[in-house]
Write a protein that holds these residues in place. Structure first.
Motif, PDB file in Angstrom:
ATOM      1  N   MET A 108       3.357  10.192 -11.247  1.00  0.00           N
ATOM      2  CA  MET A 108       4.078   9.743 -12.438  1.00  0.00           C
ATOM      3  C   MET A 108       3.243   9.985 -13.695  1.00  0.00           C
ATOM      4  SD  MET A 108       5.824   6.339 -10.804  1.00  0.00           S
ATOM      5  CE  MET A 108       7.295   6.078 -11.771  1.00  0.00           C
ATOM      6  N   ARG A 109       1.948   9.744 -13.606  1.00  0.00           N
ATOM      7  CA  ARG A 109       1.056   9.998 -14.749  1.00  0.00           C
ATOM      8  C   ARG A 109       0.986  11.487 -15.080  1.00  0.00           C
ATOM      9  NH1 ARG A 109      -3.532   5.908 -12.995  1.00  0.00           N
ATOM     10  NH2 ARG A 109      -2.941   4.172 -14.326  1.00  0.00           N
ATOM     11  N   GLU A 110       0.749  12.297 -14.071  1.00  0.00           N
ATOM     12  CA  GLU A 110       0.594  13.750 -14.265  1.00  0.00           C
ATOM     13  C   GLU A 110       1.834  14.381 -14.889  1.00  0.00           C
ATOM     14  OE1 GLU A 110      -0.369  15.712 -10.605  1.00  0.00           O
ATOM     15  OE2 GLU A 110      -2.218  14.548 -10.355  1.00  0.00           O
ATOM     16  N   HIS A 111       2.996  13.905 -14.489  1.00  0.00           N
ATOM     17  CA  HIS A 111       4.257  14.514 -14.915  1.00  0.00           C
ATOM     18  C   HIS A 111       5.013  13.674 -15.952  1.00  0.00           C
ATOM     19  CE1 HIS A 111       3.904  17.650 -11.857  1.00  0.00           C
ATOM     20  NE2 HIS A 111       3.454  16.697 -11.061  1.00  0.00           N
ATOM     21  N   THR A 112       4.371  12.617 -16.447  1.00  0.00           N
ATOM     22  CA  THR A 112       4.969  11.675 -17.405  1.00  0.00           C
ATOM     23  C   THR A 112       6.394  11.269 -16.997  1.00  0.00           C
ATOM     24  OG1 THR A 112       5.653  13.446 -18.930  1.00  0.00           O
ATOM     25  CG2 THR A 112       3.532  12.380 -19.357  1.00  0.00           C
ATOM     26  N   LEU A 113       6.476  10.674 -15.811  1.00  0.00           N
ATOM     27  CA  LEU A 113       7.757  10.260 -15.244  1.00  0.00           C
ATOM     28  C   LEU A 113       7.865   8.745 -15.186  1.00  0.00           C
ATOM     29  CD1 LEU A 113       7.798  12.703 -12.215  1.00  0.00           C
ATOM     30  CD2 LEU A 113       9.078  12.943 -14.349  1.00  0.00           C
ATOM     31  N   GLN A 164       6.039   7.260   2.933  1.00  0.00           N
ATOM     32  CA  GLN A 164       4.731   7.044   3.551  1.00  0.00           C
ATOM     33  C   GLN A 164       3.566   7.274   2.579  1.00  0.00           C
ATOM     34  OE1 GLN A 164       7.100   9.128   5.153  1.00  0.00           O
ATOM     35  NE2 GLN A 164       7.809   7.327   6.252  1.00  0.00           N
ATOM     36  N   ASP A 165       3.848   7.828   1.397  1.00  0.00           N
ATOM     37  CA  ASP A 165       2.776   8.052   0.414  1.00  0.00           C
ATOM     38  C   ASP A 165       2.172   6.725  -0.008  1.00  0.00           C
ATOM     39  OD1 ASP A 165       3.174  10.777   0.435  1.00  0.00           O
ATOM     40  OD2 ASP A 165       4.279  10.825  -1.465  1.00  0.00           O
ATOM     41  N   ARG A 166       0.891   6.779  -0.325  1.00  0.00           N
ATOM     42  CA  ARG A 166       0.233   5.600  -0.881  1.00  0.00           C
ATOM     43  C   ARG A 166       0.769   5.376  -2.297  1.00  0.00           C
ATOM     44  NH1 ARG A 166      -3.917   3.425   1.439  1.00  0.00           N
ATOM     45  NH2 ARG A 166      -4.941   2.869  -0.510  1.00  0.00           N
ATOM     46  N   ILE A 167       0.864   4.143  -2.692  1.00  0.00           N
ATOM     47  CA  ILE A 167       1.358   3.818  -4.025  1.00  0.00           C
ATOM     48  C   ILE A 167       0.505   4.485  -5.091  1.00  0.00           C
ATOM     49  CG2 ILE A 167       1.697   1.931  -5.678  1.00  0.00           C
ATOM     50  CD1 ILE A 167       2.550   0.216  -3.232  1.00  0.00           C
ATOM     51  N   ASP A 168      -0.794   4.541  -4.877  1.00  0.00           N
ATOM     52  CA  ASP A 168      -1.688   5.187  -5.843  1.00  0.00           C
ATOM     53  C   ASP A 168      -1.338   6.667  -6.033  1.00  0.00           C
ATOM     54  OD1 ASP A 168      -2.995   2.780  -6.157  1.00  0.00           O
ATOM     55  OD2 ASP A 168      -4.667   3.328  -4.842  1.00  0.00           O
ATOM     56  N   GLN A 169      -0.909   7.333  -4.968  1.00  0.00           N
ATOM     57  CA  GLN A 169      -0.491   8.736  -5.069  1.00  0.00           C
ATOM     58  C   GLN A 169       0.754   8.854  -5.951  1.00  0.00           C
ATOM     59  OE1 GLN A 169      -0.345   9.076  -0.653  1.00  0.00           O
ATOM     60  NE2 GLN A 169      -1.244  11.107  -1.020  1.00  0.00           N
ATOM     61  N   GLN A 191       0.797  -1.221   0.000  1.00  0.00           N
ATOM     62  CA  GLN A 191       0.000   0.000   0.000  1.00  0.00           C
ATOM     63  C   GLN A 191       0.834   1.277   0.000  1.00  0.00           C
ATOM     64  OE1 GLN A 191      -3.427  -0.030  -0.235  1.00  0.00           O
ATOM     65  NE2 GLN A 191      -3.061  -2.203  -0.587  1.00  0.00           N
ATOM     66  N   ARG A 192       2.033   1.211   0.558  1.00  0.00           N
ATOM     67  CA  ARG A 192       2.885   2.393   0.709  1.00  0.00           C
ATOM     68  C   ARG A 192       4.130   2.289  -0.170  1.00  0.00           C
ATOM     69  NH1 ARG A 192      -0.450   6.008   3.046  1.00  0.00           N
ATOM     70  NH2 ARG A 192      -1.631   4.932   4.629  1.00  0.00           N
ATOM     71  N   VAL A 193       4.636   3.440  -0.580  1.00  0.00           N
ATOM     72  CA  VAL A 193       5.840   3.505  -1.411  1.00  0.00           C
ATOM     73  C   VAL A 193       6.995   2.771  -0.747  1.00  0.00           C
ATOM     74  CG1 VAL A 193       7.586   5.087  -2.341  1.00  0.00           C
ATOM     75  CG2 VAL A 193       5.138   5.606  -2.631  1.00  0.00           C
ATOM     76  N   ALA A 194       7.153   2.911   0.551  1.00  0.00           N
ATOM     77  CA  ALA A 194       8.261   2.274   1.275  1.00  0.00           C
ATOM     78  C   ALA A 194       8.309   0.767   1.070  1.00  0.00           C
ATOM     79  CB  ALA A 194       8.164   2.585   2.766  1.00  0.00           C
ATOM     80  N   GLU A 195       7.176   0.156   0.792  1.00  0.00           N
ATOM     81  CA  GLU A 195       7.108  -1.296   0.652  1.00  0.00           C
ATOM     82  C   GLU A 195       7.674  -1.795  -0.674  1.00  0.00           C
ATOM     83  OE1 GLU A 195       3.248  -2.998   2.182  1.00  0.00           O
ATOM     84  OE2 GLU A 195       2.787  -0.857   2.272  1.00  0.00           O
ATOM     85  N   ALA A 252       5.351  -2.162 -11.760  1.00  0.00           N
ATOM     86  CA  ALA A 252       4.890  -3.283 -12.579  1.00  0.00           C
ATOM     87  C   ALA A 252       5.050  -4.605 -11.825  1.00  0.00           C
ATOM     88  CB  ALA A 252       5.661  -3.327 -13.895  1.00  0.00           C
ATOM     89  N   VAL A 253       6.184  -4.790 -11.166  1.00  0.00           N
ATOM     90  CA  VAL A 253       6.424  -6.025 -10.423  1.00  0.00           C
ATOM     91  C   VAL A 253       5.374  -6.170  -9.319  1.00  0.00           C
ATOM     92  CG1 VAL A 253       8.038  -7.176  -8.843  1.00  0.00           C
ATOM     93  CG2 VAL A 253       8.874  -6.161 -10.982  1.00  0.00           C
ATOM     94  N   GLU A 254       5.019  -5.071  -8.671  1.00  0.00           N
ATOM     95  CA  GLU A 254       4.050  -5.107  -7.579  1.00  0.00           C
ATOM     96  C   GLU A 254       2.610  -5.224  -8.069  1.00  0.00           C
ATOM     97  OE1 GLU A 254       1.855  -4.951  -4.138  1.00  0.00           O
ATOM     98  OE2 GLU A 254       3.969  -5.425  -4.366  1.00  0.00           O
TER      99      GLU A 254
END
Length: 139
Positions: A94-99, A84-89, A3-7, A120-122
């Motif tokens: 990445m979508r908004e800034h094409t990263l 701590q950000d959610r992966i969806d965030q 759920q979190r970026v750290a994971e 992708a792996v997750e």
């Protein structure tokens, strides 16, 4: 599912100073089998350079890779996320800034990196990108 970026982030990403020569950064990318390096100053994020940046901003411009610094060719207007950000965030950023990559920071200190391959792996482990991201390097 994480759920979190750290994971899913890559902890302790490769970092260099903005004064590091492009040739040295290219060698680091080859040795570590990575496509980006985070530019830091005393652990504070200052920029990001990708293998594509080295080609387009240095080699294609006929710059000397031994005298051109990574600070001259890196992206310095960065978008970052927190562990701590959610992966969806992070996906939305990445979508908004094409990263394809996001430095992960706590305060101004770099603690990781998040890539499309990590996502992708997750999130889509049967995808082609996931297969490529999880494969052994083909040196």
């Amino acid at each position: 599912m994480a759920q979190r970026v750290a994971e899913i982030m890559t902890p302790d990403p490769v970092t260099v100073s903005e004064k590091t020569p492009v040739a040295e950064v290219a060698r680091l990318m080859r040795e570590k089998n990575i496509g980006d390096v985070i530019i830091t100053e005393a652990e504070h994020v200052r920029g990001l350079v990708t293998d594509r940046d080295l080609v387009v901003r240095a080699i294609a411009e006929h710059r000397d890779p031994d005298s051109t610094t990574v600070g001259e060719v890196c992206s310095s207007d960065l978008v970052t996320c927190s562990p701590q950000d959610r992966i969806d965030q992070a996906v939305q950023l990445m979508r908004e800034h094409t990263l394809r990559r996001l430095p992960v920071v706590e305060g101004d200190r770099v603690v990781g990196a998040l890539s499309l391959g990590d996502l992708a792996v997750e999130r889509d482990p049967r995808s082609v990108l996931s297969d490529i991201s999880a494969a052994e390097p083909n040196r």
